[in-house]
Design a protein around this motif. Structure first.
Motif, PDB file in Angstrom:
ATOM      1  N   TYR A  69      -5.664  24.368 -15.832  1.00 35.21           N
ATOM      2  CA  TYR A  69      -6.799  23.480 -15.577  1.00 35.21           C
ATOM      3  C   TYR A  69      -8.135  24.214 -15.657  1.00 35.21           C
ATOM      4  CZ  TYR A  69      -3.188  20.447 -13.555  1.00 35.21           C
ATOM      5  OH  TYR A  69      -2.074  19.681 -13.353  1.00 35.21           O
ATOM      6  N   PHE A  70      -8.126  25.535 -15.641  1.00 36.17           N
ATOM      7  CA  PHE A  70      -9.362  26.300 -15.556  1.00 36.17           C
ATOM      8  C   PHE A  70     -10.133  26.279 -16.884  1.00 36.17           C
ATOM      9  CE2 PHE A  70      -7.158  29.472 -12.427  1.00 36.17           C
ATOM     10  CZ  PHE A  70      -7.042  28.464 -11.488  1.00 36.17           C
ATOM     11  N   LEU A  71     -11.447  26.389 -16.784  1.00 33.81           N
ATOM     12  CA  LEU A  71     -12.291  26.627 -17.950  1.00 33.81           C
ATOM     13  C   LEU A  71     -12.371  28.148 -18.083  1.00 33.81           C
ATOM     14  CD1 LEU A  71     -15.084  23.985 -17.249  1.00 33.81           C
ATOM     15  CD2 LEU A  71     -13.052  23.758 -18.706  1.00 33.81           C
ATOM     16  N   HIS A  72     -11.502  28.716 -18.905  1.00 29.00           N
ATOM     17  CA  HIS A  72     -11.256  30.153 -18.891  1.00 29.00           C
ATOM     18  C   HIS A  72     -12.461  30.984 -19.303  1.00 29.00           C
ATOM     19  CE1 HIS A  72      -7.095  29.250 -18.086  1.00 29.00           C
ATOM     20  NE2 HIS A  72      -7.016  28.513 -19.181  1.00 29.00           N
ATOM     21  N   MET A  97     -11.329  14.325  -5.893  1.00 30.37           N
ATOM     22  CA  MET A  97     -12.239  14.520  -7.030  1.00 30.37           C
ATOM     23  C   MET A  97     -11.467  14.351  -8.332  1.00 30.37           C
ATOM     24  SD  MET A  97     -14.554  17.834  -8.001  1.00 30.37           S
ATOM     25  CE  MET A  97     -15.485  17.865  -9.534  1.00 30.37           C
ATOM     26  N   GLU A  98     -11.952  13.465  -9.187  1.00 30.79           N
ATOM     27  CA  GLU A  98     -11.291  13.245 -10.458  1.00 30.79           C
ATOM     28  C   GLU A  98     -11.581  14.396 -11.424  1.00 30.79           C
ATOM     29  OE1 GLU A  98     -12.106   9.428 -12.184  1.00 30.79           O
ATOM     30  OE2 GLU A  98     -10.387   8.555 -11.136  1.00 30.79           O
ATOM     31  N   ILE A  99     -10.542  14.760 -12.174  1.00 26.66           N
ATOM     32  CA  ILE A  99     -10.635  15.832 -13.160  1.00 26.66           C
ATOM     33  C   ILE A  99     -10.223  15.282 -14.511  1.00 26.66           C
ATOM     34  CG2 ILE A  99      -9.838  18.153 -13.780  1.00 26.66           C
ATOM     35  CD1 ILE A  99      -8.893  18.421 -10.846  1.00 26.66           C
ATOM     36  N   THR A 100     -10.883  15.709 -15.550  1.00 29.70           N
ATOM     37  CA  THR A 100     -10.459  15.379 -16.910  1.00 29.70           C
ATOM     38  C   THR A 100     -10.470  16.646 -17.747  1.00 29.70           C
ATOM     39  OG1 THR A 100     -12.728  14.812 -17.585  1.00 29.70           O
ATOM     40  CG2 THR A 100     -11.328  13.005 -16.824  1.00 29.70           C
ATOM     41  N   ARG A 101      -9.430  16.806 -18.552  1.00 33.91           N
ATOM     42  CA  ARG A 101      -9.335  17.897 -19.516  1.00 33.91           C
ATOM     43  C   ARG A 101      -8.801  17.306 -20.815  1.00 33.91           C
ATOM     44  NH1 ARG A 101     -11.995  19.940 -16.196  1.00 33.91           N
ATOM     45  NH2 ARG A 101     -11.648  21.844 -14.974  1.00 33.91           N
ATOM     46  N   ASN A 102      -9.461  17.571 -21.911  1.00 36.72           N
ATOM     47  CA  ASN A 102      -9.074  16.970 -23.178  1.00 36.72           C
ATOM     48  C   ASN A 102      -7.648  17.317 -23.585  1.00 36.72           C
ATOM     49  OD1 ASN A 102     -11.578  15.737 -23.495  1.00 36.72           O
ATOM     50  ND2 ASN A 102     -12.443  17.457 -24.639  1.00 36.72           N
ATOM     51  N   ASN A 103      -7.177  18.478 -23.147  1.00 38.80           N
ATOM     52  CA  ASN A 103      -5.834  18.928 -23.542  1.00 38.80           C
ATOM     53  C   ASN A 103      -4.750  18.518 -22.550  1.00 38.80           C
ATOM     54  OD1 ASN A 103      -6.923  20.687 -21.592  1.00 38.80           O
ATOM     55  ND2 ASN A 103      -5.520  22.323 -22.181  1.00 38.80           N
ATOM     56  N   ILE A 104      -5.104  17.727 -21.551  1.00 40.75           N
ATOM     57  CA  ILE A 104      -4.147  17.318 -20.520  1.00 40.75           C
ATOM     58  C   ILE A 104      -4.136  15.806 -20.405  1.00 40.75           C
ATOM     59  CG2 ILE A 104      -3.606  17.407 -18.048  1.00 40.75           C
ATOM     60  CD1 ILE A 104      -4.808  20.223 -18.022  1.00 40.75           C
ATOM     61  N   ASP A 105      -2.958  15.217 -20.537  1.00 39.32           N
ATOM     62  CA  ASP A 105      -2.772  13.768 -20.378  1.00 39.32           C
ATOM     63  C   ASP A 105      -3.706  12.950 -21.270  1.00 39.32           C
ATOM     64  OD1 ASP A 105      -0.983  14.592 -18.471  1.00 39.32           O
ATOM     65  OD2 ASP A 105      -2.160  13.942 -16.753  1.00 39.32           O
ATOM     66  N   GLY A 106      -3.988  13.480 -22.442  1.00 35.89           N
ATOM     67  CA  GLY A 106      -4.840  12.762 -23.376  1.00 35.89           C
ATOM     68  C   GLY A 106      -6.248  12.526 -22.878  1.00 35.89           C
ATOM     69  N   GLY A 107      -6.692  13.349 -21.931  1.00 35.72           N
ATOM     70  CA  GLY A 107      -8.040  13.191 -21.390  1.00 35.72           C
ATOM     71  C   GLY A 107      -8.142  12.199 -20.255  1.00 35.72           C
ATOM     72  N   ALA A 108      -7.013  11.623 -19.814  1.00 37.50           N
ATOM     73  CA  ALA A 108      -7.032  10.675 -18.701  1.00 37.50           C
ATOM     74  C   ALA A 108      -7.381  11.389 -17.402  1.00 37.50           C
ATOM     75  CB  ALA A 108      -5.681   9.979 -18.569  1.00 37.50           C
ATOM     76  N   ALA A 109      -8.119  10.728 -16.536  1.00 37.18           N
ATOM     77  CA  ALA A 109      -8.542  11.325 -15.273  1.00 37.18           C
ATOM     78  C   ALA A 109      -7.372  11.397 -14.293  1.00 37.18           C
ATOM     79  CB  ALA A 109      -9.677  10.513 -14.663  1.00 37.18           C
ATOM     80  N   PHE A 110      -7.372  12.454 -13.484  1.00 40.80           N
ATOM     81  CA  PHE A 110      -6.401  12.569 -12.404  1.00 40.80           C
ATOM     82  C   PHE A 110      -7.103  13.152 -11.189  1.00 40.80           C
ATOM     83  CE2 PHE A 110      -6.190  16.281 -15.142  1.00 40.80           C
ATOM     84  CZ  PHE A 110      -6.206  17.361 -14.275  1.00 40.80           C
TER      85      PHE A 110
END
Length: 263
Positions: free
Chosen positions: A123-126, A1-14
């Motif tokens: 990675y969590f949405l706190h 499952m791809e994850i994106t977070r604006n504060n991680i890797d410039g928002g790139a999916a991983f």
């Protein structure tokens, strides 16, 4: 499952599922001191029910199984959970696993004495996990946040490795770590009090193969959106760089933790 977070890797999916095989083989690297310190704090021991969130391939539950707690592990990646089940079953360990995002856990209120989150809480949405964790814990239950990272400004091999990852994946933000305390996200303050924090240095032993594998299983390479050709080119350069070092070596790391007690 791809994850994106604006504060991680410039928002790139991983996607950790892309790295599951290497993760299972190369990410079980925490020294015994790491686990013993947890048990010495009276956490994850006999008589306790523990939920490990972002369990990956079950590294924390498998290594702390000997201390006697009843473990449940969850992860957003079905590939990671598949590996966790295989590894645990091969060792005859009774560990429950489930695929779930941290924000959507489906357990009854007051199910756990301890919730652990090792190398994953950022990675969590706190705003969602803080009240959820409080609900899932028994009265007086604890959340244990953990991290262990290498120190590139203190270790030559780590520094050169990071430089090479950034050559292929310049947006990777998992670099340039320094020795520091674990910062507890402010969202937890409404539901928890910080009971204890700490940080300490520790060396981690690798071979050339296992260090290369450790980096293959990181977000910057294996879990990233790099093509297979890019990953292969990175690995070729990395192994060439490592050939100039001894077959075995220590990489300087630090670990940090925070224990949060439910109010």
């Amino acid at each position: 499952m791809e994850i994106t977070r604006n504060n991680i890797d410039g928002g790139a999916a991983f996607d950790w599922g892309r790295a599951s095989a290497d993760y299972a083989r190369y990410r079980d690297i925490y020294p015994d001191e790491f686990y013993q310190r947890i048990a010495d704090m009276g956490l994850c021991i006999s008589g306790q029910s523990v939920l490990d969130i972002g369990t990956g391939t079950g590294v924390l539950p498998r290594n702390m199984y000997r201390f006697g707690a009843k473990w449940t592990g969850t992860d957003i990646s079905d590939g990671q959970i598949s590996q966790a089940k295989q590894l645990s079953e091969a060792l005859g360990m009774d560990i429950d696993y489930a695929v779930s995002p941290a924000e959507e856990l489906k357990f009854a209120d007051g199910s756990f004495d301890v919730i652990t989150a090792c190398q994953c809480y950022w990675y969590f949405l706190h705003e969602k996990t803080a009240p959820l964790f409080a609900r899932l814990l028994k009265d007086g239950g604890r959340v244990l946040l953990l991290l262990m990272n290498w120190l590139p400004f203190e270790d030559e091999i780590a520094r050169k490795t990071e430089d090479l990852v950034l050559k292929y994946n310049p947006g990777w933000s998992g670099c340039n770590e320094t020795f520091h305390s674990l910062a507890v996200p402010e969202e937890y303050g409404k539901y928890f009090e910080i009971e204890r924090t700490g940080e300490y240095r520790l060396p981690v032993r690798f071979t050339r193969e296992s260090w290369n594998g450790r980096i293959k299983a990181c977000r910057g390479i294996g879990a990233s959106s790099l093509t297979e050709e890019q990953k292969a080119a990175w690995e070729k350069e990395h192994l060439e760089m490592l050939s100039h070092y001894p077959e075995e070596f220590d990489i300087k790391h630090f670990a940090a933790f925070a224990v949060l007690k439910k109010k």
